[in-house]
Write a protein that holds these residues in place. Structure first.
Motif, PDB file in Angstrom:
ATOM      1  N   ASN A 127       8.118   4.678  -8.879  1.00 23.43           N
ATOM      2  CA  ASN A 127       7.905   3.248  -9.062  1.00 23.43           C
ATOM      3  C   ASN A 127       6.495   2.859  -8.658  1.00 23.43           C
ATOM      4  N   GLY A 128       6.122   1.636  -8.989  1.00 25.03           N
ATOM      5  CA  GLY A 128       4.814   1.093  -8.644  1.00 25.03           C
ATOM      6  C   GLY A 128       4.827  -0.408  -8.832  1.00 25.03           C
ATOM      7  N   ASN A 129       3.743  -1.063  -8.437  1.00 27.17           N
ATOM      8  CA  ASN A 129       3.663  -2.523  -8.464  1.00 27.17           C
ATOM      9  C   ASN A 129       2.859  -2.973  -9.678  1.00 27.17           C
ATOM     10  N   ASN A 136     -10.650  -2.089  -2.243  1.00 24.48           N
ATOM     11  CA  ASN A 136     -10.368  -3.456  -1.813  1.00 24.48           C
ATOM     12  C   ASN A 136      -8.896  -3.570  -1.417  1.00 24.48           C
ATOM     13  N   LYS A 137      -8.460  -4.795  -1.229  1.00 29.51           N
ATOM     14  CA  LYS A 137      -7.088  -5.021  -0.780  1.00 29.51           C
ATOM     15  C   LYS A 137      -6.067  -4.500  -1.800  1.00 29.51           C
ATOM     16  N   ASP A 138      -6.382  -4.653  -3.099  1.00 33.68           N
ATOM     17  CA  ASP A 138      -5.444  -4.205  -4.127  1.00 33.68           C
ATOM     18  C   ASP A 138      -5.388  -2.686  -4.244  1.00 33.68           C
ATOM     19  N   THR A 139      -6.529  -1.994  -4.078  1.00 35.01           N
ATOM     20  CA  THR A 139      -6.472  -0.529  -4.097  1.00 35.01           C
ATOM     21  C   THR A 139      -5.703  -0.014  -2.884  1.00 35.01           C
ATOM     22  N   ASP A 140      -5.861  -0.698  -1.737  1.00 40.84           N
ATOM     23  CA  ASP A 140      -5.077  -0.322  -0.556  1.00 40.84           C
ATOM     24  C   ASP A 140      -3.585  -0.522  -0.810  1.00 40.84           C
ATOM     25  N   THR A 141      -3.231  -1.608  -1.532  1.00 38.44           N
ATOM     26  CA  THR A 141      -1.823  -1.861  -1.848  1.00 38.44           C
ATOM     27  C   THR A 141      -1.271  -0.789  -2.776  1.00 38.44           C
ATOM     28  N   MET A 142      -2.078  -0.372  -3.755  1.00 39.72           N
ATOM     29  CA  MET A 142      -1.642   0.702  -4.651  1.00 39.72           C
ATOM     30  C   MET A 142      -1.314   1.957  -3.853  1.00 39.72           C
ATOM     31  N   MET A 143      -2.163   2.275  -2.887  1.00 46.01           N
ATOM     32  CA  MET A 143      -1.932   3.461  -2.066  1.00 46.01           C
ATOM     33  C   MET A 143      -0.718   3.294  -1.159  1.00 46.01           C
ATOM     34  N   TRP A 144      -0.524   2.072  -0.658  1.00 46.74           N
ATOM     35  CA  TRP A 144       0.626   1.825   0.210  1.00 46.74           C
ATOM     36  C   TRP A 144       1.921   2.065  -0.557  1.00 46.74           C
ATOM     37  N   TYR A 145       2.007   1.557  -1.792  1.00 49.78           N
ATOM     38  CA  TYR A 145       3.209   1.763  -2.593  1.00 49.78           C
ATOM     39  C   TYR A 145       3.433   3.244  -2.891  1.00 49.78           C
ATOM     40  N   GLN A 147       1.366   9.528   5.377  1.00 50.63           N
ATOM     41  CA  GLN A 147      -0.067   9.371   5.151  1.00 50.63           C
ATOM     42  C   GLN A 147      -0.332   8.897   3.733  1.00 50.63           C
ATOM     43  N   LEU A 148      -1.480   8.237   3.555  1.00 50.05           N
ATOM     44  CA  LEU A 148      -1.862   7.800   2.228  1.00 50.05           C
ATOM     45  C   LEU A 148      -2.296   8.993   1.395  1.00 50.05           C
ATOM     46  N   PRO A 149      -1.968   9.027   0.119  1.00 48.13           N
ATOM     47  CA  PRO A 149      -2.366  10.157  -0.733  1.00 48.13           C
ATOM     48  C   PRO A 149      -3.858  10.082  -1.078  1.00 48.13           C
ATOM     49  N   PRO A 150      -4.477  11.214  -1.380  1.00 47.17           N
ATOM     50  CA  PRO A 150      -5.894  11.204  -1.738  1.00 47.17           C
ATOM     51  C   PRO A 150      -6.166  10.461  -3.050  1.00 47.17           C
ATOM     52  N   ALA A 151      -5.281  10.592  -4.024  1.00 47.73           N
ATOM     53  CA  ALA A 151      -5.506   9.966  -5.328  1.00 47.73           C
ATOM     54  C   ALA A 151      -4.173   9.710  -6.009  1.00 47.73           C
ATOM     55  N   VAL A 152      -4.122   8.624  -6.755  1.00 46.68           N
ATOM     56  CA  VAL A 152      -2.947   8.295  -7.559  1.00 46.68           C
ATOM     57  C   VAL A 152      -3.403   8.052  -8.993  1.00 46.68           C
TER      58      VAL A 152
END
Length: 475
Positions: free
Chosen positions: A446-448, A374-383, A392-397
């Motif tokens: 860092n992270g959100n 969802n939008k929040d998982t996309d935000t996690m990847m963006w950060y 590029q976005l990472p495969p997993a965080v």
């Protein structure tokens, strides 16, 4: 110490700091106790024992207190009293209370060491240090500075108002025009601020200073989570025994959307490893990936993060109250065996796993889907991408979250610092095993926390993100 003031009506009186209790031990001993800390003095002269015991419920100038000892035992009694007053202050049990007639303005406490009042006249313009803070403590305000080793308890709003005038450079002359406080009280309060390193002075030459490198919160965190500049309780104090039940480690979330049981590595996979020296030498941060292998992810989680067992452990606090906590064991070390870290995975590209937000159940070695993509998982990847500078976005965080209640129940004033140390331990563990497995890895700085809490539906005070780690296949 009352001589630092200009008028007799304004005095600095000695007392024990608030909440201190005194118990007579034997013929010549006193036990001082304050919020779980204790300090024993023995072999006291009768005059010193009398004078120190009086401080429990009274305030005296140093001259008044010295007179009590002098009248009983002359100069020997006076010297003996001064010796033990110094020891008591070094232990953090003395306060100097600023009074005018019967009005109490504030109390000065030297948290470590002994007070040496700055008697020099302040000639430079000054203001409150950027490292000073004012906060509420019960029904009064507390002034502290991460640069100094003292604290001032403010009881009168006139002192609070005087402090508010120190946001810009000023002089004692300018402050003396304030009619709501006497000149002698103003002079005494400025002496306390100067003594406790609460002031910064206008530089004669604008040269770089080490203080410029430090932010307020960084220095405060550094000085309050280690010994040396304060006398707050620090360590495993178990202060909530009989007030809050100790929390057991979470065994997973209820109402998960799906569960993915991960394969347990066989003996061959567990023992087919490179040498530690090889893994340490080859370890590096990777920022470009080609998806993620679920089998390798499963091995990594099992080798690094699984919970191997839990054990009851009896504990006691300084008051003698007892309780039983749950300690855990895992492949990585954790302060006090608390293992407060909970691990979540945001999956973007991993064959065999639906993109989304998962919790790793370290007890059962499974992934529990909490949120679809969802939008929040996309935000996690963006950060994660932004913090590594990748295109590029990472495969997993992997997000490390801290169960604050478990740590804060045991530790006082150093719990968060210990959590961050545990994060560093897990970083290195993941790096070495990922290197051994041929996976790319990168710790993130860092992270959100708000995005994370929306995904977990927990509050920042309950459980919050404290570390992030990227995983993926090498290109």
């Amino acid at each position: 110490m009352e001589n630092i003031t200009a008028k007799k009506l304004t005095e600095l009186k000695l007392s024990l700091k608030q909440y201190t209790r005194v118990e007579v031990k034997g013929q010549d001993g006193l036990l001082f106790g304050n919020q779980g800390n204790f300090f024993m003095i023995e072999n006291l002269r009768p005059s010193t024992l009398t004078a120190l015991k009086l401080l429990e419920n009274n305030k005296y100038t140093k001259t008044e207190l010295g007179s009590i000892a002098f009248e009983q035992e002359g100069y020997d009694g006076l010297n003996h009293l001064n010796l033990y007053l110094g020891r008591l202050e070094k232990a953090g049990y003395l306060a100097y209370t600023l009074m005018e007639d019967h009005t109490v303005f504030c109390s000065y406490e030297q948290m470590t060491g002994t007070t040496v009042f700055c008697r020099d006249q302040i000639t430079q313009r000054f203001r409150l240090s950027k490292f000073a803070l004012i906060r509420r403590e019960e029904s009064h305000f507390l002034l502290e500075s991460a640069l100094g080793q003292a604290r001032i308890l403010i009881y009168d709003q006139r002192i609070l108002g005087l402090t508010s005038l120190l946001s810009t450079f000023t002089t004692t002359g300018a402050l003396s025009r304030e009619k709501h406080i006497s000149a002698s009280t103003l002079e005494a309060f400025m002496t306390l601020l100067h003594t406790g390193d609460f002031l910064e002075f206008e530089p004669v030459v604008n040269t770089p200073s080490p203080e410029e490198l430090w932010n307020f919160h960084d220095l405060l965190f550094h000085t309050r989570t280690r010994y040396g500049r304060h006398n707050y309780n620090l360590g495993a104090t178990y202060r909530f025994i009989n007030r809050i039940l100790p929390k057991k480690a979470s065994r997973g979330e209820a109402g998960t959307l799906a569960e993915v049981y991960l394969s347990v590595p066989g003996p061959e996979e567990m023992h087919l490893s490179q040498s530690l020296d090889h893994c340490m030498g080859q370890r590096h941060s990777t920022r470009a990936y080609n998806g993620l292998d679920l089998r390798l992810l499963s091995i990594l989680l099992y080798r690094c993060l699984r919970i191997k067992g839990s054990h009851p452990y009896p504990v006691a606090n300084a008051a003698g109250d007892t309780a039983e906590i749950e300690t855990l064991s895992a492949p990585y070390p954790s302060g006090g065996s608390m293992y407060e870290l909970i691990f979540y995975l945001t999956i973007y590209e991993c064959e065999g796993l639906e993109p989304g937000f998962y919790q790793y159940n370290a007890f059962e070695h499974k992934l529990c889907l909490l949120q679809h993509k969802n939008k929040d998982t996309d935000t996690m990847m963006w950060y994660a991408r932004a913090c590594t500078g990748s295109e590029q976005l990472p495969p997993a965080v992997i997000t490390f979250a801290a169960d604050f209640e478990r740590m804060f129940w045991k530790y006082e004033n150093m719990a968060y610092a210990a959590i961050l140390k545990n994060v560093g331990v897990v970083f290195q563990t993941l790096y070495l095993v990922a290197t051994d497995l041929g996976l790319g890895a990168c710790a993130i700085g860092n992270g959100n926390i708000e995005t994370f809490c929306r995904l977990t539906k927990k509050t920042v005070l309950q459980e919050s993100s404290v570390g992030e780690f990227i995983l993926g296949n090498h290109l």
